[in-house]
Design an enzyme around this catalytic site. Structure first.
Site, PDB file in Angstrom:
ATOM      1  N   ASP A 135       5.692  24.433  34.692  1.00  0.00           N
ATOM      2  CA  ASP A 135       6.727  23.584  34.106  1.00  0.00           C
ATOM      3  C   ASP A 135       6.195  22.156  33.998  1.00  0.00           C
ATOM      4  OD1 ASP A 135       9.196  23.079  32.969  1.00  0.00           O
ATOM      5  OD2 ASP A 135      10.181  22.681  34.890  1.00  0.00           O
ATOM      6  N   TYR A 137       6.755  18.021  32.453  1.00  0.00           N
ATOM      7  CA  TYR A 137       7.704  16.920  32.710  1.00  0.00           C
ATOM      8  C   TYR A 137       7.435  15.910  31.603  1.00  0.00           C
ATOM      9  CZ  TYR A 137      10.001  13.491  35.914  1.00  0.00           C
ATOM     10  OH  TYR A 137      10.830  12.576  36.519  1.00  0.00           O
ATOM     11  N   HIS A 142      13.615  11.493  29.824  1.00  0.00           N
ATOM     12  CA  HIS A 142      13.989  12.181  31.066  1.00  0.00           C
ATOM     13  C   HIS A 142      13.257  11.569  32.265  1.00  0.00           C
ATOM     14  CE1 HIS A 142      14.994  15.271  33.964  1.00  0.00           C
ATOM     15  NE2 HIS A 142      13.712  15.527  34.157  1.00  0.00           N
ATOM     16  N   ARG A 151      14.223   5.446  41.688  1.00  0.00           N
ATOM     17  CA  ARG A 151      13.409   4.283  42.050  1.00  0.00           C
ATOM     18  C   ARG A 151      14.068   3.060  41.436  1.00  0.00           C
ATOM     19  NH1 ARG A 151       9.817   8.334  41.149  1.00  0.00           N
ATOM     20  NH2 ARG A 151       9.538   7.717  38.985  1.00  0.00           N
ATOM     21  N   GLU A 208      18.583  22.427  33.366  1.00  0.00           N
ATOM     22  CA  GLU A 208      17.620  21.575  32.679  1.00  0.00           C
ATOM     23  C   GLU A 208      17.412  22.180  31.301  1.00  0.00           C
ATOM     24  OE1 GLU A 208      14.100  21.029  35.153  1.00  0.00           O
ATOM     25  OE2 GLU A 208      15.049  19.301  36.116  1.00  0.00           O
ATOM     26  N   ASP A 242      16.028  25.722  33.088  1.00  0.00           N
ATOM     27  CA  ASP A 242      15.330  25.624  34.368  1.00  0.00           C
ATOM     28  C   ASP A 242      16.321  25.093  35.410  1.00  0.00           C
ATOM     29  OD1 ASP A 242      13.334  25.503  36.275  1.00  0.00           O
ATOM     30  OD2 ASP A 242      12.717  23.489  35.687  1.00  0.00           O
ATOM     31  N   TYR A 253      11.027  17.774  48.017  1.00  0.00           N
ATOM     32  CA  TYR A 253       9.996  17.645  46.980  1.00  0.00           C
ATOM     33  C   TYR A 253       8.819  16.725  47.314  1.00  0.00           C
ATOM     34  CZ  TYR A 253      11.325  13.119  44.911  1.00  0.00           C
ATOM     35  OH  TYR A 253      11.559  11.794  44.691  1.00  0.00           O
ATOM     36  N   LYS A 262      14.046  25.066  42.740  1.00  0.00           N
ATOM     37  CA  LYS A 262      13.781  25.469  41.354  1.00  0.00           C
ATOM     38  C   LYS A 262      13.565  26.963  41.161  1.00  0.00           C
ATOM     39  CE  LYS A 262      13.094  21.352  39.332  1.00  0.00           C
ATOM     40  NZ  LYS A 262      13.648  20.942  38.043  1.00  0.00           N
ATOM     41  N   THR A 358      12.533  18.951  31.112  1.00  0.00           N
ATOM     42  CA  THR A 358      13.853  18.604  30.569  1.00  0.00           C
ATOM     43  C   THR A 358      13.691  17.706  29.349  1.00  0.00           C
ATOM     44  OG1 THR A 358      14.644  18.657  32.825  1.00  0.00           O
ATOM     45  CG2 THR A 358      16.093  17.627  31.203  1.00  0.00           C
TER      46      THR A 358
HETATM   47 MN    MN Z   1      12.131  21.726  34.684  1.00  0.00          MN
END
Ligand code: MN
Length: 424
Positions: A135, A137, A142, A151, A208, A242, A253, A262, A358
């Site tokens: 997967d 990113y 996103h 953050r 997602e 997802d 994580y 996940k 996503t």
């Molecule tokens: Mn994902």
């Protein structure tokens, strides 16, 4: 390169309802069962399924290199062994047989009955043996939104984000086809309000909005696929939900990335739309600044314009559309993802599944997860039945749909849908 089956002027003798996802220019592949018969390869046309095993046994595919075993099979992997050229010729041949101007099949009424069924009368299965699932990113909006939420807006993107298509290795055993309902996951989490972690039901269940692409056999271990070669190694695409347990994910994580947050269920749509069918919808991607390393440079339009939407349907209630996005918003395209994935010599195999990450667009209504839509639970999303959502409730059904449209041709994916059952 002109792909015969993509000709917008083609019409089929099989009736295709207006606004169907499956006109003759699409011809996506899937695996189905009908009437208790063995699973086999099918192609969608209008609201029908064309049975390729039956079509082959009646002699309509004998000029091609495929054997009946390629279609008499509960996965597409066997057929995909014939590579891009093989499946392109197959799709072109099916297009020819279904074309209004060709009477080879249509003149034999008794054959038509043996090879065409109503989609409503078949059961669709997971179309692929997925050996490995990765997967990515790759949507900037996103990654930016998540960076702002966890953050701060000034450092939303991590320093590597514009240099690397960031990804992680997921788990393929829990990838299931549309329509398979699943139970809310449980796990360990540490809400900000408590001192020590607790065990319990996931309270922040999220979808997602993603697409996935599926690969042909890659190169041997040690070799790499370039951005230019990547198209030859990509069979087609599907919609991917997802599912993410945000409270479990948030605690687990760091430092190695997503794990149990996940891998409890990921749903894919059942028809694999070929990359060939999507060629007419290619579009330019964003300017990539800073400049990427040479192995990630690419030529031509490699993004794809695919309209995407997410719907929540509460138990007994109406559908509410909560997001409308587009696959063209990706920062990194499939060619770059595959080139990056294999640049270290990692071997890609037939049926590997690569999630986009996503897909969020620039507008708030285009965000691809509840995490973003509810801005980490600080906003509510109204449903048509008068209720509200921040995340996904028990007995909610989440539905994703997608299609490309241009010059009067609509190439759709159907849908990926699943209902969240209460935790066991
Ligand atoms: Mn994902």
């Amino acid at each position: 390169m002109t792909i015969k089956a993509n000709n917008p002027a083609l019409k089929s003798w099989v009736e295709v309802p207006a606004n169907s996802d499956f006109p003759i220019q699409n011809l996506p592949f899937g695996i189905f069962t009908h009437n208790g018969n063995s699973a086999r390869v099918g192609v969608a046309i209008g609201d029908k399924v064309l049975d390729l095993k039956a079509l082959h046994s009646l002699g309509y595919l004998t000029r091609l290199q495929f054997t009946i075993e390629d279609f008499d099979c509960n996965i597409l992997n066997k057929m995909m062994r014939h590579g891009k050229q093989g499946t392109r010729e197959l799709r072109n041949r099916i297009s020819e047989l279904l074309s209004a101007e060709n009477d080879e099949l249509q003149k034999n009424g008794h054959h038509c009955e043996q090879v065409l069924y109503l989609q409503s009368e078949v059961e669709m299965l997971l179309p692929m043996h997925i050996g490995d699932y990765t997967d990515f990113y790759s949507s900037e909006q996103h990654a930016y939104n998540v960076g702002c939420l966890f953050r701060d807006p000034n450092n939303a993107l991590l320093p590597n984000w514009k240099h690397i298509p960031v990804g992680y290795h997921g788990r393929s055993s829990s990838i299931v086809p549309s329509g398979v309902d699943f139970h809310r996951p449980k796990g360990q989490k540490k809400p900000p309000t408590v001192e020590v972690p607790v065990f319990g039901n996931c309270n922040l269940l999220d979808f997602e909005l993603e697409t996935a692409f599926f690969t042909y056999e890659g190169k041997p271990l040690g070799e790499s696929i370039s951005t230019e070669e990547a198209d030859e190694y990509i069979f087609g695409m599907a919609l991917l939900n997802d599912w993410s347990a945000r409270d479990i994910q948030g605690w687990e994580y760091v430092p190695l990335g997503p794990f149990l947050g996940k891998n409890f269920a990921s749903h894919i749509s059942c028809w694999i739309v070929t990359l060939d069918a999507l060629e007419p919808f290619r579009t330019a991607g964003p300017v990539q600044e800073p400049k990427v390393l040479p192995y990630l440079e690419y030529a031509g339009d490699k993004h794809v314009d695919i309209n995407l939407e997410v719907i929540i349907k509460p138990e007994g209630g109406e559908e509410t559309t909560v997001s409308q996005s587009n696959y063209k918003y990706m920062y990194w395209n499939m060619n770059q993802q595959l080139a990056h994935h294999s640049v270290n010599g990692c071997n890609i195999r037939t049926g590997d599944c690569m999630g986009s990450g996503t897909i969020s667009g620039p507008k708030e209504s285009e965000f691809g997860s509840m995490l973003e839509l509810s801005w980490k639970g600080t906003k509510t999303i109204p449903m048509k039945d008068g209720t509200e959502r921040k995340f996904i409730n028990d007995n909610d059904t989440v539905i994703m749909r997608g299609f490309s449209e241009k010059d009067g041709v609509r190439i759709g994916f159907g849908e990926v849908k699943a209902k969240v059952l209460p935790a066991l």
